[in-house]
Design an enzyme around this catalytic site. Structure first.
Site, PDB file in Angstrom:
ATOM      1  N   LYS A  16      80.673  55.634  50.930  1.00 41.31           N
ATOM      2  CA  LYS A  16      80.546  56.161  52.006  1.00 41.31           C
ATOM      3  C   LYS A  16      78.833  56.547  52.316  1.00 41.31           C
ATOM      4  O   LYS A  16      78.118  56.108  53.244  1.00 41.31           O
ATOM      5  CB  LYS A  16      81.341  57.350  52.801  1.00 41.31           C
ATOM      6  CG  LYS A  16      82.518  57.043  52.694  1.00 41.31           C
ATOM      7  CD  LYS A  16      83.702  58.025  53.118  1.00 41.31           C
ATOM      8  CE  LYS A  16      83.529  59.335  52.395  1.00 41.31           C
ATOM      9  NZ  LYS A  16      84.309  59.344  50.937  1.00 41.31           N
ATOM     10  N   ARG A  91      88.623  64.747  58.484  1.00 38.45           N
ATOM     11  CA  ARG A  91      89.200  64.447  57.055  1.00 38.45           C
ATOM     12  C   ARG A  91      90.770  64.844  57.186  1.00 38.45           C
ATOM     13  O   ARG A  91      91.690  64.670  56.330  1.00 38.45           O
ATOM     14  CB  ARG A  91      88.726  65.312  56.108  1.00 38.45           C
ATOM     15  CG  ARG A  91      87.726  64.753  54.962  1.00 38.45           C
ATOM     16  CD  ARG A  91      87.132  65.612  54.267  1.00 38.45           C
ATOM     17  NE  ARG A  91      87.032  65.035  52.981  1.00 38.45           N
ATOM     18  CZ  ARG A  91      85.731  64.771  52.515  1.00 38.45           C
ATOM     19  NH1 ARG A  91      84.725  64.978  53.289  1.00 38.45           N
ATOM     20  NH2 ARG A  91      85.747  64.574  51.264  1.00 38.45           N
ATOM     21  N   ARG A 130      78.433  58.780  38.400  1.00 38.12           N
ATOM     22  CA  ARG A 130      77.633  59.227  39.768  1.00 38.12           C
ATOM     23  C   ARG A 130      76.210  60.196  39.238  1.00 38.12           C
ATOM     24  O   ARG A 130      76.614  61.136  38.800  1.00 38.12           O
ATOM     25  CB  ARG A 130      78.157  59.649  41.011  1.00 38.12           C
ATOM     26  CG  ARG A 130      77.191  60.015  41.951  1.00 38.12           C
ATOM     27  CD  ARG A 130      77.910  60.033  43.410  1.00 38.12           C
ATOM     28  NE  ARG A 130      79.018  61.157  43.383  1.00 38.12           N
ATOM     29  CZ  ARG A 130      79.687  61.371  44.316  1.00 38.12           C
ATOM     30  NH1 ARG A 130      79.707  60.705  45.740  1.00 38.12           N
ATOM     31  NH2 ARG A 130      80.773  62.257  44.341  1.00 38.12           N
ATOM     32  N   ARG A 163      77.185  66.083  40.113  1.00 36.83           N
ATOM     33  CA  ARG A 163      77.950  67.046  41.048  1.00 36.83           C
ATOM     34  C   ARG A 163      79.217  67.703  40.353  1.00 36.83           C
ATOM     35  O   ARG A 163      79.586  67.047  39.340  1.00 36.83           O
ATOM     36  CB  ARG A 163      78.626  66.335  42.284  1.00 36.83           C
ATOM     37  CG  ARG A 163      77.293  66.214  43.463  1.00 36.83           C
ATOM     38  CD  ARG A 163      78.238  65.479  44.494  1.00 36.83           C
ATOM     39  NE  ARG A 163      79.780  65.553  44.964  1.00 36.83           N
ATOM     40  CZ  ARG A 163      80.134  64.920  46.166  1.00 36.83           C
ATOM     41  NH1 ARG A 163      79.195  64.103  46.648  1.00 36.83           N
ATOM     42  NH2 ARG A 163      81.234  65.216  46.377  1.00 36.83           N
ATOM     43  N   ARG A 174      90.833  65.608  44.214  1.00 38.25           N
ATOM     44  CA  ARG A 174      90.192  65.080  45.514  1.00 38.25           C
ATOM     45  C   ARG A 174      90.923  63.942  45.981  1.00 38.25           C
ATOM     46  O   ARG A 174      91.018  63.669  47.148  1.00 38.25           O
ATOM     47  CB  ARG A 174      88.682  64.668  45.377  1.00 38.25           C
ATOM     48  CG  ARG A 174      87.853  66.093  45.166  1.00 38.25           C
ATOM     49  CD  ARG A 174      86.558  65.931  44.418  1.00 38.25           C
ATOM     50  NE  ARG A 174      85.834  64.911  45.492  1.00 38.25           N
ATOM     51  CZ  ARG A 174      84.648  64.127  44.900  1.00 38.25           C
ATOM     52  NH1 ARG A 174      84.391  64.446  43.576  1.00 38.25           N
ATOM     53  NH2 ARG A 174      84.076  63.520  45.527  1.00 38.25           N
TER      54      ARG A 174
HETATM   55  P1  AP5 Z   1      79.022  57.396  47.120  1.00 37.95           P
HETATM   56  O1  AP5 Z   1      78.312  56.629  48.230  1.00 37.95           O
HETATM   57  O2  AP5 Z   1      78.287  58.810  46.686  1.00 37.95           O
HETATM   58  O3  AP5 Z   1      80.475  57.462  47.385  1.00 37.95           O
HETATM   59  P2  AP5 Z   1      81.020  58.451  48.927  1.00 37.95           P
HETATM   60  O4  AP5 Z   1      82.163  57.581  49.359  1.00 37.95           O
HETATM   61  O5  AP5 Z   1      80.015  59.275  49.686  1.00 37.95           O
HETATM   62  O6  AP5 Z   1      81.802  59.876  47.751  1.00 37.95           O
HETATM   63  P3  AP5 Z   1      81.871  61.100  48.018  1.00 37.95           P
HETATM   64  O7  AP5 Z   1      82.349  61.953  46.521  1.00 37.95           O
HETATM   65  O8  AP5 Z   1      80.557  61.884  48.309  1.00 37.95           O
HETATM   66  O9  AP5 Z   1      82.861  61.435  49.137  1.00 37.95           O
HETATM   67  P4  AP5 Z   1      83.631  62.642  49.049  1.00 37.95           P
HETATM   68  O10 AP5 Z   1      84.271  62.241  50.424  1.00 37.95           O
HETATM   69  O11 AP5 Z   1      84.793  62.962  48.144  1.00 37.95           O
HETATM   70  O12 AP5 Z   1      82.854  63.795  48.923  1.00 37.95           O
HETATM   71  P5  AP5 Z   1      81.910  64.859  50.067  1.00 37.95           P
HETATM   72  O13 AP5 Z   1      80.734  64.994  49.733  1.00 37.95           O
HETATM   73  O14 AP5 Z   1      82.162  64.240  51.531  1.00 37.95           O
HETATM   74  O15 AP5 Z   1      79.269  56.343  45.804  1.00 37.95           O
HETATM   75  C1  AP5 Z   1      79.887  56.999  44.570  1.00 37.95           C
HETATM   76  C2  AP5 Z   1      79.201  56.295  43.394  1.00 37.95           C
HETATM   77  O16 AP5 Z   1      79.484  54.791  43.303  1.00 37.95           O
HETATM   78  C3  AP5 Z   1      77.819  56.419  43.292  1.00 37.95           C
HETATM   79  O17 AP5 Z   1      77.440  56.521  41.919  1.00 37.95           O
HETATM   80  C4  AP5 Z   1      77.271  54.957  43.793  1.00 37.95           C
HETATM   81  O18 AP5 Z   1      75.957  54.775  43.360  1.00 37.95           O
HETATM   82  C5  AP5 Z   1      78.363  54.047  43.312  1.00 37.95           C
HETATM   83  N1  AP5 Z   1      78.700  52.986  44.479  1.00 37.95           N
HETATM   84  C6  AP5 Z   1      78.848  52.943  45.636  1.00 37.95           C
HETATM   85  N2  AP5 Z   1      79.353  51.853  46.202  1.00 37.95           N
HETATM   86  C7  AP5 Z   1      79.224  50.994  45.264  1.00 37.95           C
HETATM   87  C8  AP5 Z   1      79.964  49.872  45.177  1.00 37.95           C
HETATM   88  N3  AP5 Z   1      80.130  48.690  46.123  1.00 37.95           N
HETATM   89  N4  AP5 Z   1      80.057  49.144  43.843  1.00 37.95           N
HETATM   90  C9  AP5 Z   1      79.678  50.034  42.756  1.00 37.95           C
HETATM   91  N5  AP5 Z   1      79.338  51.221  42.744  1.00 37.95           N
HETATM   92  C10 AP5 Z   1      79.100  51.721  44.022  1.00 37.95           C
HETATM   93  O19 AP5 Z   1      82.812  66.240  50.193  1.00 37.95           O
HETATM   94  C11 AP5 Z   1      82.909  66.905  49.079  1.00 37.95           C
HETATM   95  C12 AP5 Z   1      83.835  68.106  49.228  1.00 37.95           C
HETATM   96  O20 AP5 Z   1      83.426  68.763  50.519  1.00 37.95           O
HETATM   97  C13 AP5 Z   1      85.308  68.021  49.608  1.00 37.95           C
HETATM   98  O21 AP5 Z   1      85.829  67.902  48.585  1.00 37.95           O
HETATM   99  C14 AP5 Z   1      85.685  68.881  50.331  1.00 37.95           C
HETATM  100  O22 AP5 Z   1      85.858  70.306  49.665  1.00 37.95           O
HETATM  101  C15 AP5 Z   1      84.422  69.529  51.318  1.00 37.95           C
HETATM  102  N6  AP5 Z   1      84.562  68.862  52.488  1.00 37.95           N
HETATM  103  C16 AP5 Z   1      83.418  67.907  52.964  1.00 37.95           C
HETATM  104  N7  AP5 Z   1      83.671  67.339  54.114  1.00 37.95           N
HETATM  105  C17 AP5 Z   1      84.670  68.409  54.642  1.00 37.95           C
HETATM  106  C18 AP5 Z   1      85.726  68.036  55.925  1.00 37.95           C
HETATM  107  N8  AP5 Z   1      85.429  67.375  56.705  1.00 37.95           N
HETATM  108  N9  AP5 Z   1      86.884  68.924  55.924  1.00 37.95           N
HETATM  109  C19 AP5 Z   1      86.718  69.767  54.936  1.00 37.95           C
HETATM  110  N10 AP5 Z   1      86.284  69.906  53.664  1.00 37.95           N
HETATM  111  C20 AP5 Z   1      85.097  68.780  53.538  1.00 37.95           C
END
Ligand code: AP5
Length: 224
Positions: A16, A91, A130, A163, A174
């Site tokens: 994402k 979410r 990552r 991270r 997660r």
């Molecule tokens: P990346 O693009 O970083 O993936 P992502 O989908 O953004 O993954 P996240 O782990 O950031 O999402 P998340 O939803 O768990 O975490 P968030 O920060 O929102 O890609 C991942 C890796 O793969 C990278 O190394 C990239 O280079 C590689 N890659 C990407 N695309 C690829 C492809 N096509 N092929 C190969 N490799 C690829 O949330 C973190 C925490 O915050 C949550 O756990 C929660 O505690 C809290 N939180 C955030 N939002 C909320 C909410 N709305 N409500 C409640 N809690 C929340």
């Protein structure tokens, strides 16, 4: 030009953030990442950060009442008026319903929810490799998406780190939370005719090309 108001939905590690980085440049959209906002709040030691940290470290969601106000306020700011890309929000069903109400009150609406689909085993592999930049969370991968210079962000020059919640045990938690609390939003948006699906196992460039073409078509259809 019509505004594009888009949600990026998908499991942790679906790509994402990676796609949001590219799409915000293509369509001049504001990228709103709740994960990045919460990590910045933790870093700054604000009240929001103090409340969020314990949940994030456990791989759980922060409570709805903490995050909903943050996002509905953010979408009313000047730089969100020409369109936005929501990454990590909503979410849960209450978050999705709150967003729907807030947009309605503002006389705005969603253009689409983009689901990036990736199986669990790929998620675990991706997240263990990552690295993100310390300043803004720009994502890299030790094998598939390396920076030009070791451990330095191409975009802002800050140091790359792992991270805290990318440890395998936390990633599995997660994923469980995603499947229980967030995956039901796929039907929520499908029922509203807003869901578009993308195969997140393709390369980042292929996923990007596919999403970009879809958004360009949606914008064109809206203008006709
Ligand atoms: P990346 O693009 O970083 O993936 P992502 O989908 O953004 O993954 P996240 O782990 O950031 O999402 P998340 O939803 O768990 O975490 P968030 O920060 O929102 O890609 C991942 C890796 O793969 C990278 O190394 C990239 O280079 C590689 N890659 C990407 N695309 C690829 C492809 N096509 N092929 C190969 N490799 C690829 O949330 C973190 C925490 O915050 C949550 O756990 C929660 O505690 C809290 N939180 C955030 N939002 C909320 C909410 N709305 N409500 C409640 N809690 C929340």
């Amino acid at each position: 030009m019509s505004e594009l108001n888009v949600i990026l939905l998908g499991p942790p590690g679906a790509g994402k953030g990676t796609q949001a980085e590219r799409l915000q440049d293509d369509f001049h959209l504001l990228h709103v990442s709740t994960g990045n906002m919460l990590r910045a709040a933790v870093e700054e030691g604000t009240e929001l950060g103090r409340r969020a940290k314990e949940y994030m470290d456990r791989g759980e969601l922060v409570p709805d009442d903490v995050i909903i106000g943050v996002i509905t306020d953010r979408l009313q700011e000047e730089d969100a008026q020409d369109g936005f890309l929501l990454d990590g929000f909503p979410r849960t069903r209450p978050q999705a319903e709150a967003l729907e109400t807030a947009l309605k009150d503002l006389g705005r609406s969603l253009t689409a929810t983009l689901l990036i689909d990736v199986p669990d085993d790929v998620v675990v592999r991706r997240l263990s490799g990552r690295r993100v930049c310390q300043k803004a969370g720009h994502p890299y991968h030790v094998d598939t998406n390396r920076p030009k210079h070791d451990n330095v962000c191409d975009i802002d020059g800050s140091r790359l780190i792992q991270r805290d919640d990318d440890r395998e045990e936390t990633v599995r938690k997660r994923l469980q939370v995603y499947n229980e609390q967030t995956a039901p939003l796929i039907d929520f948006y499908d029922e509203r005719g807003l869901l578009k699906r993308f195969d997140g196992t393709r390369t980042p460039t292929e996923v990007h090309d596919h999403i970009r073409a879809t958004l360009a078509t949606l914008r064109l259809e809206d203008e006709i």
